[in-house]
Structure formats: C-alpha cells, structure tokens
Design a protein around this motif. Structure first.
Motif, PDB file in Angstrom:
ATOM      1  N   VAL A   1      32.533 -63.092 -62.433  1.00  0.00           N
ATOM      2  CA  VAL A   1      33.325 -61.938 -62.932  1.00  0.00           C
ATOM      3  C   VAL A   1      31.976 -60.758 -63.072  1.00  0.00           C
ATOM      4  N   GLY A   2      32.625 -59.689 -62.465  1.00  0.00           N
ATOM      5  CA  GLY A   2      31.431 -58.394 -62.288  1.00  0.00           C
ATOM      6  C   GLY A   2      31.389 -57.938 -60.793  1.00  0.00           C
ATOM      7  N   LYS A   3      29.991 -57.500 -60.874  1.00  0.00           N
ATOM      8  CA  LYS A   3      29.535 -56.847 -59.778  1.00  0.00           C
ATOM      9  C   LYS A   3      29.421 -57.968 -58.587  1.00  0.00           C
ATOM     10  N   TRP A   4      29.862 -57.738 -57.548  1.00  0.00           N
ATOM     11  CA  TRP A   4      29.900 -58.549 -56.344  1.00  0.00           C
ATOM     12  C   TRP A   4      28.706 -58.265 -55.404  1.00  0.00           C
ATOM     13  N   HIS A   5      28.981 -57.120 -54.632  1.00  0.00           N
ATOM     14  CA  HIS A   5      28.127 -56.305 -53.646  1.00  0.00           C
ATOM     15  C   HIS A   5      27.577 -57.214 -52.387  1.00  0.00           C
ATOM     16  N   LEU A   6      28.264 -58.341 -52.245  1.00  0.00           N
ATOM     17  CA  LEU A   6      27.802 -58.962 -51.033  1.00  0.00           C
ATOM     18  C   LEU A   6      28.862 -59.043 -50.023  1.00  0.00           C
ATOM     19  N   GLY A   7      29.760 -57.970 -49.950  1.00  0.00           N
ATOM     20  CA  GLY A   7      30.715 -57.684 -48.809  1.00  0.00           C
ATOM     21  C   GLY A   7      31.928 -58.610 -49.043  1.00  0.00           C
ATOM     22  N   LEU A   8      33.158 -58.189 -48.223  1.00  0.00           N
ATOM     23  CA  LEU A   8      34.291 -58.815 -48.438  1.00  0.00           C
ATOM     24  C   LEU A   8      35.035 -58.742 -47.021  1.00  0.00           C
ATOM     25  N   GLY A   9      36.023 -59.799 -46.850  1.00  0.00           N
ATOM     26  CA  GLY A   9      36.757 -59.590 -45.606  1.00  0.00           C
ATOM     27  C   GLY A   9      36.099 -60.136 -44.212  1.00  0.00           C
ATOM     28  N   ASP A  10      36.692 -60.315 -43.135  1.00  0.00           N
ATOM     29  CA  ASP A  10      36.250 -60.814 -41.966  1.00  0.00           C
ATOM     30  C   ASP A  10      35.431 -59.543 -41.356  1.00  0.00           C
ATOM     31  N   GLU A  11      35.178 -59.966 -40.078  1.00  0.00           N
ATOM     32  CA  GLU A  11      34.130 -58.842 -39.195  1.00  0.00           C
ATOM     33  C   GLU A  11      34.627 -57.287 -39.442  1.00  0.00           C
ATOM     34  N   ASN A  12      35.950 -56.984 -39.606  1.00  0.00           N
ATOM     35  CA  ASN A  12      36.326 -55.779 -39.768  1.00  0.00           C
ATOM     36  C   ASN A  12      36.454 -55.250 -41.203  1.00  0.00           C
ATOM     37  N   GLY A  13      35.968 -55.938 -42.097  1.00  0.00           N
ATOM     38  CA  GLY A  13      35.578 -55.516 -43.506  1.00  0.00           C
ATOM     39  C   GLY A  13      37.023 -55.912 -44.306  1.00  0.00           C
TER      40      GLY A  13
ATOM     41  N   TRP B   1      41.908 -53.463 -48.065  1.00  0.00           N
ATOM     42  CA  TRP B   1      42.125 -53.176 -49.494  1.00  0.00           C
ATOM     43  C   TRP B   1      43.502 -53.169 -49.696  1.00  0.00           C
ATOM     44  N   ASN B   2      44.611 -53.093 -48.818  1.00  0.00           N
ATOM     45  CA  ASN B   2      45.919 -53.111 -48.980  1.00  0.00           C
ATOM     46  C   ASN B   2      46.660 -54.107 -48.818  1.00  0.00           C
ATOM     47  N   GLY B   3      45.689 -55.337 -48.751  1.00  0.00           N
ATOM     48  CA  GLY B   3      46.579 -56.575 -48.342  1.00  0.00           C
ATOM     49  C   GLY B   3      45.815 -57.745 -49.065  1.00  0.00           C
ATOM     50  N   LYS B   4      45.570 -58.976 -48.434  1.00  0.00           N
ATOM     51  CA  LYS B   4      44.753 -60.082 -48.733  1.00  0.00           C
ATOM     52  C   LYS B   4      43.468 -59.715 -48.401  1.00  0.00           C
ATOM     53  N   ILE B   5      42.517 -59.778 -49.307  1.00  0.00           N
ATOM     54  CA  ILE B   5      41.197 -59.659 -49.152  1.00  0.00           C
ATOM     55  C   ILE B   5      40.439 -60.859 -48.943  1.00  0.00           C
TER      56      ILE B   5
END
Length: 518
Positions: free
Chosen positions: A137-149, A152-156
């Motif tokens: 819970v809280g700050k992540w700041h380790l990136g999300l998603g595949d190589e394309n990033g 935000w509007n679908g499944k992350i």
C-alpha cells in the motif's frame, strides 16, 4: 471386587491434572513456536525522511508514535538503505539485489515499465511461500506494465501482483509525477471509460494547463523541474490529460493509505500477513491534510512529518485493538536521506529553525556522504526484542529479504537475490555486529563502500554540490576519500593519505563486490 483406596484415587486424579497441564503447556508452546517463526510483519517505509528527522534520533519535531516504537523495541544507529534515491533503494529492498548491477534502475519516470520482472525472487514472494498474505500500500515507483509501459486505461500488468503481492493499492510513481491516480491491483481507481488517461514524459499531451504556462493557477509554486501539468493546483513532472474522476486529492493521500492498510490487517488478522506500507510522506509535494496544516511551526515539511507520525500511530493502535501487537514484527525506516527544496517553494529551508534533518551527518538525498543512505530504523517485536534497546550493528536493507527467508525457514532460489544476507540475528537485536561491509549508491550510480568503522569513496569527476536545485553536498571529489566513521561520523577528515594500506584493501574489496555479484 477390590475397590481402590482413597490414596489410589487421589494419585490418579493428580496424574490426570498433571497430564492436562502438560498437554496445555505443549499446545501453548507449539503456538508460540509458530508465532516466533511466522509473526505478522508490518514494514513502514517512509520517503525522504532523514537520519535526524524524528525526535528519537534528535529531531526537534515531535514524533511520539514513532518514538514509541523505539521505546518498546530496537533502535539502529548504523542502518542503511542501499541508495540515496528512491527507485534503486526500493528495488534492492524487495529483491535482495543491489540496483546498480543492471543499468536502467535509476529514478524511474512515471510511465516506466516494470523493473522487477515476474519470476524474480522477492520479499513478498518468499513470505507468500511461508503462508503469508501479502500487500503493498502506497508509493511504488518501480514501474508497471510490459516493455511498452502501463496501459492506464486497461489492465495494468505486470505489477505488484505478479511478483508476490496478493493485494496492491499504489501510487504508480510519486506524488510529484503524473498520472495522479491510484492503482488498485490491476486497474486505475474510479477511471471512467469515456475519459481515458493520456500520459507523456516527452511532450505535452492534451490541453490541460501547465505550471510553466499558467503560474497564476498554482496554489503551490514550483522551484525547479516541476512545471508541467497542473493537478489540484500543483504542477508536476510529466504531462497528462483525462481521468478526472480518478485524480487524487493530495490532502487525502495519507488517510487513504491508512484506510487501505487497516482494511488489509482486519481482513487477514487470523493468519500471518505481511504489509508493506510505503508512505508518501515526506516526499514533495508536501500537502498535509487540513487537520495537520500548521500542526508544526516548520511549514509543510514539518506538518507532513507530524502526519507521518499519525499514520504510524494508526497502524500500531489497530494492532493493539485486534490483540495482534505481541505477534507482529514492525519495521520503520526510510528509503533515502532528506532533501529540503526538491522542486517546490514550500519554505522548508527557511522554516528549518534548529531542526537538523541529517543530524550530525553530512549530505542528504542524492549524496555519497552518510546522510544519503544512513537512515533511521526501528524494529519492534514484543516478547522477542527487549524494549528500549539500541544497536550499532551494520545493517543494510538489502538484507531484509534474506533475513525473513531465514526467519521463516525458506530457502532462496539459486542465482536470485545475490546481495542479500541472513542478518536475522542483527535484525532482532541478538547480534550487535551485523554485516562486514556494504555498498552505497549515490546519484549517477556512484558507489562507495562501508566496512566496519571505515568508508571509502572512489574519485569521481562530478560536482561537489547538487546543481539543479537542492543545496546538498554530493561527496564527489577527484581525490580518493577515506573516513573513520566511528570517530568522525560527519566525514570531516579525509584520512586516505595516512592509511594507504587500508585504502588499497577497501578499493580491492569494493572492486571484488562489483565484479563478483556478491
């Protein structure tokens, strides 16, 4: 038929009582043994909190709830994060690997792809194998998603759920970066299909005003770098548009993180759980809830320290309420050292007064000097760690994974978590020596080496002070530096010339660590 005598009856009765008592003791002992091997774990990871920022480390801002952890547990005076910036320190904490071993693990942009890949050995993964329910819970700041990033509007995905967490409620990057939304598990919270989010860190997207173009709209002024899209009267790093219903209100972030954390604890109170609560406080923009604004006389930075202390108090109060206090190991620490002007004009320096965020240490966030990576760390475990204890054991956060693997009886997959060590005895106060040595990472992946009481900083051509805004010593120099931290914790006297043998030994050991992977 011969009837038993009174003495025989009494003897049988006593034996039955002893048997019942013994059985009860065995059952209780079995429970305690299980609890000592699988205590609940709460890791509260603050942001940009300096070695001298809380009152039990000499700070002048009252932090009674955090201080209570020190009063009832173990206070470390020689504990380190692995890096003087947030992304690499968080990477090392969760993976047991120094972030500098692979390029691209510096401070991540808000739209970075996942830095921790599925299949990586992680702290939550180790604990989940031990039967824990796990949450971030809280700050992540380790990136999300595949190589394309991230989408935000679908499944992350991939994200926290793919590396060992059962539940996640996160700020994707930091509060000063877009998008200013929460992500719960795989999706942006409250996102409307007819108002999709667009994010860019390269060029302006959409028509939302920016701090640079529309300074008259700002309620918090930027000082450097934070002049792009305005959200809630604050301009951020990066550009975004859309997702209006999903935008957070900065004043509510701490409350929301406490709400989600306490809900997770309540839901999983009957089983071992691991909560990684990565607070946003005290990172910029420092916008405390209205009930904390003006709480201190040190401006917004002081107020969010008070808010951080409140959040810690809410978690510990709930553990007491649920009768979980005795079976919960709590760790409180920070991701790197302090910074005053980190992009907003919040008068942090002007209102400092006699408060010293770095304590007696030199440097701060970004720095190769001690205040960059030596951080407060408190560990409480009622019945297992004596109250009011203090330890000078050399401890690195990269060892939290290895320590909990050992503490819960788990083995680490071969080839994974190459830098972590089993420092369970140091973490719980039984060993006051800790590590033999550790590597620190400053801005620009500049490495230094601490071994016992000494510290080596290799020559570096970088500037002596941060150049883009914060007034912080970097510790960079064209000369080799060697310091005696026991007698000179402020790193005032370079003793390299007087100790050529020790200097060469530390240079060789650092080089060996860099090239050996351990």
């Amino acid at each position: 038929m011969k009837h038993p005598t009174r003495i025989q009856v009494c003897t049988v009765f006593i034996l039955l009582l002893l048997s019942c008592k013994k059985s009860g003791q065995e059952e209780k002992t079995g429970t305690n043994t299980d609890q000592s091997r699988h205590p609940n774990i709460v890791l509260i990871y603050s942001d940009d909190l300096g070695y001298g920022d809380i009152s039990c480390y000499g700070g002048s801002i009252a932090t009674p709830h955090i201080d209570k952890l020190a009063d009832e547990g173990l206070k470390f005076t020689n504990a380190y994060t692995t890096a003087a910036t947030c992304t690499p320190s968080r990477y090392s904490l969760l993976t047991g690997e120094y972030a500098w071993r692979t390029r691209g693990r510096g401070v991540a942009p808000g739209d970075a792809s996942s830095l921790i890949k599925p299949g990586t050995e992680t702290l939550p993964g180790i604990l989940r194998k031990s039967g824990y329910k796990t949450a971030v819970v809280g700050k992540w700041h380790l990136g999300l998603g595949d190589e394309n990033g991230p989408d935000w509007n679908g499944k992350i995905s991939p994200g926290p759920l793919e590396i060992g967490f059962d539940y996640s409620f996160i700020i994707p990057a930091t509060g000063d970066r877009v998008p200013c939304v929460f992500v719960e598990n795989h999706h942006v919270v409250n996102l409307k299909a007819d108002d999709p989010i667009r994010v860019s860190y390269k060029e302006k997207t959409g028509d939302w005003p920016t701090g640079k173009e529309n300074p008259e709209l700002l309620t918090t002024k930027w000082s450097h770098g934070h002049d792009m899209t305005i959200v809630n009267g604050i301009s951020r790093i990066g550009y975004m548009t859309g997702g209006k219903a999903a935008l957070w209100r900065d004043e509510d972030i701490a409350d929301k993180l406490v709400e989600k954390s306490t809900a997770f604890i309540r839901k999983n109170k009957e089983k071992p759980f691991f909560l990684y609560l990565a607070t946003h406080d005290i990172h910029v923009p420092r916008i405390a809830h209205e009930r904390f604004q003006g709480k201190t006389d040190r401006g917004p930075r002081g107020d969010v320290i008070a808010q951080l202390d409140w959040a810690v108090g809410e978690i510990t109060r709930l553990l007491e309420e649920l009768d979980l206090e005795d079976n919960t190991l709590i760790i409180f620490s920070s991701d790197n050292g302090p910074v005053l002007d980190d992009g907003y004009r919040d008068r942090a320096r002007e209102l400092l007064g006699n408060h010293r965020p770095s304590g007696i240490l030199r440097g701060g966030k970004y720095s190769a000097l001690e205040a960059g990576t030596r951080v407060p760390m408190l560990v409480k475990w009622t019945g297992h760690i004596p109250p009011g204890a203090e330890s000078a054991a050399l401890f690195s956060q990269v060892d939290i994974l290895g320590s909990f693997a050992a503490g819960t009886g788990q083995s680490i997959t071969t080839g994974q978590a190459p830098d972590t060590q089993d420092q369970w005895e140091a973490l719980t106060g039984k060993d006051r020596q800790g590590r033999d040595g550790l590597v620190q990472e400053a801005i620009g992946s500049v490495l230094s080496y601490v071994k016992g009481d000494y510290k080596f900083i290799p020559p570096n051509p970088g500037n002596a002070r941060i150049t883009w805004g914060p007034d912080i010593e970097t510790g960079f120099s064209g000369e080799e530096q060697l310091y005696d931290l026991r007698n000179d914790p402020s790193e005032k006297k370079n003793i390299a010339l007087q100790n050529p043998g020790l200097l060469q030994k530390m240079k060789k050991e650092l080089d060996s660590i860099i090239h050996s992977g351990k």
